[in-house]
Motif scaffolding. Structure first.
Motif: not given
Length: 96
Positions: A6-11, A14-18
């Motif tokens: 879950v932490v990896l998916e969120i990270a 966030v990277a893709l959104m940035a």
């Protein structure tokens, strides 16, 4: 293990959104860049020659030279030319 996934998916999200935000900001910035030329009162059009009549490259060159010369003689026309692709055009150069 699930928490790490879950932490990896969120990270990754966030990277893709940035990255998407930076790409969008760059696109908006590029639309405001002065291309260095004035395209007002410019007419462009595409001409496709029939291949059965214009097989040799020299015939194509002669056709476009003659067409540019005749277009230059029209009233109100300052100059004319031919090109294989327009600069800053999304389609880019064509191979024939």
């Amino acid at each position: 293990m699930r928490r790490w996934l879950v932490v990896l998916e969120i990270a990754c999200s966030v990277a893709l959104m940035a990255g998407a935000g930076l790409l969008f900001r760059s696109l908006v910035g590029l639309q405001n860049v002065d291309p260095g030329m004035d395209a007002r009162n410019v007419l462009s059009f595409r001409v496709t020659l029939p291949t059965q009549h214009y097989k040799e490259p020299q015939k194509k060159i002669d056709f476009f030279a003659q067409a540019a010369d005749k277009l230059s003689q029209l009233p109100g026309v300052r100059s004319s030319s031919a090109t294989s692709y327009l600069p800053l055009n999304a389609s880019g150069p064509r191979q024939e």
